[in-house]
Write a protein that holds these residues in place. Structure first.
Motif, PDB file in Angstrom:
ATOM      1  N   HIS A  47       7.548  -5.772  -6.146  1.00  0.00           N
ATOM      2  CA  HIS A  47       7.955  -4.370  -6.084  1.00  0.00           C
ATOM      3  C   HIS A  47       6.996  -3.586  -6.970  1.00  0.00           C
ATOM      4  CE1 HIS A  47      12.301  -4.637  -4.484  1.00  0.00           C
ATOM      5  NE2 HIS A  47      11.607  -5.679  -4.063  1.00  0.00           N
ATOM      6  N   PHE A  48       6.675  -2.382  -6.549  1.00  0.00           N
ATOM      7  CA  PHE A  48       5.698  -1.561  -7.257  1.00  0.00           C
ATOM      8  C   PHE A  48       6.359  -0.262  -7.691  1.00  0.00           C
ATOM      9  CE2 PHE A  48       3.630  -4.294  -4.198  1.00  0.00           C
ATOM     10  CZ  PHE A  48       2.622  -4.875  -4.948  1.00  0.00           C
ATOM     11  N   TYR A  62       0.774   1.593 -10.919  1.00  0.00           N
ATOM     12  CA  TYR A  62       2.044   0.959 -10.597  1.00  0.00           C
ATOM     13  C   TYR A  62       2.296  -0.191 -11.558  1.00  0.00           C
ATOM     14  CZ  TYR A  62       1.595   3.331  -6.107  1.00  0.00           C
ATOM     15  OH  TYR A  62       1.445   4.282  -5.127  1.00  0.00           O
ATOM     16  N   VAL A  64       4.037  -3.723 -11.715  1.00  0.00           N
ATOM     17  CA  VAL A  64       4.357  -4.722 -10.700  1.00  0.00           C
ATOM     18  C   VAL A  64       5.526  -5.575 -11.191  1.00  0.00           C
ATOM     19  CG1 VAL A  64       3.455  -6.651  -9.344  1.00  0.00           C
ATOM     20  CG2 VAL A  64       1.937  -4.741  -9.959  1.00  0.00           C
ATOM     21  N   GLN A 106      -1.170 -12.316  -5.508  1.00  0.00           N
ATOM     22  CA  GLN A 106      -0.631 -11.309  -4.581  1.00  0.00           C
ATOM     23  C   GLN A 106      -1.013  -9.890  -5.003  1.00  0.00           C
ATOM     24  OE1 GLN A 106       0.867 -12.008  -1.637  1.00  0.00           O
ATOM     25  NE2 GLN A 106       0.388 -14.125  -2.158  1.00  0.00           N
ATOM     26  N   ALA A 107      -0.990  -9.632  -6.306  1.00  0.00           N
ATOM     27  CA  ALA A 107      -1.360  -8.296  -6.802  1.00  0.00           C
ATOM     28  C   ALA A 107      -2.820  -7.999  -6.481  1.00  0.00           C
ATOM     29  CB  ALA A 107      -1.107  -8.206  -8.305  1.00  0.00           C
ATOM     30  N   ILE A 109      -4.534  -9.141  -3.941  1.00  0.00           N
ATOM     31  CA  ILE A 109      -4.585  -8.840  -2.504  1.00  0.00           C
ATOM     32  C   ILE A 109      -4.122  -7.402  -2.255  1.00  0.00           C
ATOM     33  CG2 ILE A 109      -3.514  -9.376  -0.269  1.00  0.00           C
ATOM     34  CD1 ILE A 109      -3.479 -12.351  -1.231  1.00  0.00           C
ATOM     35  N   HIS A 110      -3.008  -7.011  -2.856  1.00  0.00           N
ATOM     36  CA  HIS A 110      -2.464  -5.653  -2.668  1.00  0.00           C
ATOM     37  C   HIS A 110      -3.431  -4.592  -3.179  1.00  0.00           C
ATOM     38  CE1 HIS A 110       1.612  -6.283  -1.098  1.00  0.00           C
ATOM     39  NE2 HIS A 110       1.668  -7.362  -1.858  1.00  0.00           N
ATOM     40  N   ILE A 111      -3.983  -4.821  -4.348  1.00  0.00           N
ATOM     41  CA  ILE A 111      -4.852  -3.797  -4.938  1.00  0.00           C
ATOM     42  C   ILE A 111      -6.146  -3.650  -4.136  1.00  0.00           C
ATOM     43  CG2 ILE A 111      -6.222  -5.052  -6.670  1.00  0.00           C
ATOM     44  CD1 ILE A 111      -5.241  -2.757  -8.618  1.00  0.00           C
ATOM     45  N   ASN A 113      -6.455  -4.109  -0.916  1.00  0.00           N
ATOM     46  CA  ASN A 113      -6.091  -3.344   0.280  1.00  0.00           C
ATOM     47  C   ASN A 113      -6.007  -1.854  -0.006  1.00  0.00           C
ATOM     48  OD1 ASN A 113      -5.999  -5.588   1.957  1.00  0.00           O
ATOM     49  ND2 ASN A 113      -3.826  -5.946   1.592  1.00  0.00           N
ATOM     50  N   ARG A 114      -5.472  -1.502  -1.153  1.00  0.00           N
ATOM     51  CA  ARG A 114      -5.356  -0.078  -1.518  1.00  0.00           C
ATOM     52  C   ARG A 114      -6.739   0.529  -1.755  1.00  0.00           C
ATOM     53  NH1 ARG A 114      -0.639   1.674  -1.601  1.00  0.00           N
ATOM     54  NH2 ARG A 114      -1.064   3.514  -2.860  1.00  0.00           N
ATOM     55  N   THR A 121      -6.450   2.536  -7.442  1.00  0.00           N
ATOM     56  CA  THR A 121      -5.137   2.074  -7.890  1.00  0.00           C
ATOM     57  C   THR A 121      -5.286   1.152  -9.085  1.00  0.00           C
ATOM     58  OG1 THR A 121      -4.382   2.172  -5.589  1.00  0.00           O
ATOM     59  CG2 THR A 121      -3.016   0.945  -7.120  1.00  0.00           C
TER      60      THR A 121
END
Length: 172
Positions: A47-48, A62, A64, A106-107, A109-111, A113-114, A121
């Motif tokens: 969750h962010f 964010y 995390v 996972q973080a 990967i998410h960052i 993508n952003r 981000t």
């Protein structure tokens, strides 16, 4: 605990779980199985929570947070298990470092993508005491940053003050 405090000084009491209440060892055993499965099957969720800049900075920030999917929910439980309910057990049974690595992976990967979408981000991630002591964490992070071309300063690590002070040598 109340019985011990009511008994006065120079007394001892043995804590017995009440009927239906699990002992710490039983809780840890249950979580060991559940956390092992969660790591194998990606049964965690990130969750962010947005952090708003009061200085007008346009970068998105964010914090995390991790949640554990409850694979056997009943009508009295949520579909998600909050970190305060499973992370203490993870630390006691030696799984905190593996969970931290999952979160970091996972973080990243998410960052990425952003950033690919043009959104500068920053993520703030909490690390466990076990990860602070882990001598391989820095090398792993350096490898991940180079291999995935992680933008500089996009991850900030948050450590409890008590953990940092206790592990000052490692926290540097």
């Amino acid at each position: 605990m109340q019985e011990a405090s009511e008994s006065g000084v120079n007394q001892s009491c043995i804590q017995q779980p009440e009927k239906g209440e699990l002992s710490r060892q039983e809780v840890d055993t249950c979580f060991r199985e559940q956390l092992t499965e969660a790591l194998k099957n990606d049964n965690f969720i990130l969750h962010f929570q947005p952090i708003v800049s009061l200085h007008g900075d346009t970068k998105e920030r964010y914090e995390v947070f991790i949640r554990l999917k409850n694979i056997n929910p009943n009508e009295n439980t949520s579909n998600l298990i909050m970190p305060q309910d499973f992370l203490p057990a993870a630390e006691r049974i030696g799984m905190a470092t593996a969970i931290d690595r999952w979160v970091l992976h996972q973080a990243i990967i998410h960052i990425l993508n952003r950033w690919k979408k043009g959104k500068e981000t920053l993520f703030f991630l909490k690390l466990s005491a076990a990860s602070i002591k882990d001598n391989t964490l820095i090398d792993w992070l350096i490898y991940q940053a180079k291999e995935k071309q992680l933008p500089p300063n996009s991850l900030t690590f948050v450590v409890k003050e008590s953990v940092a002070v206790t592990n000052l040598k490692h926290a540097r």
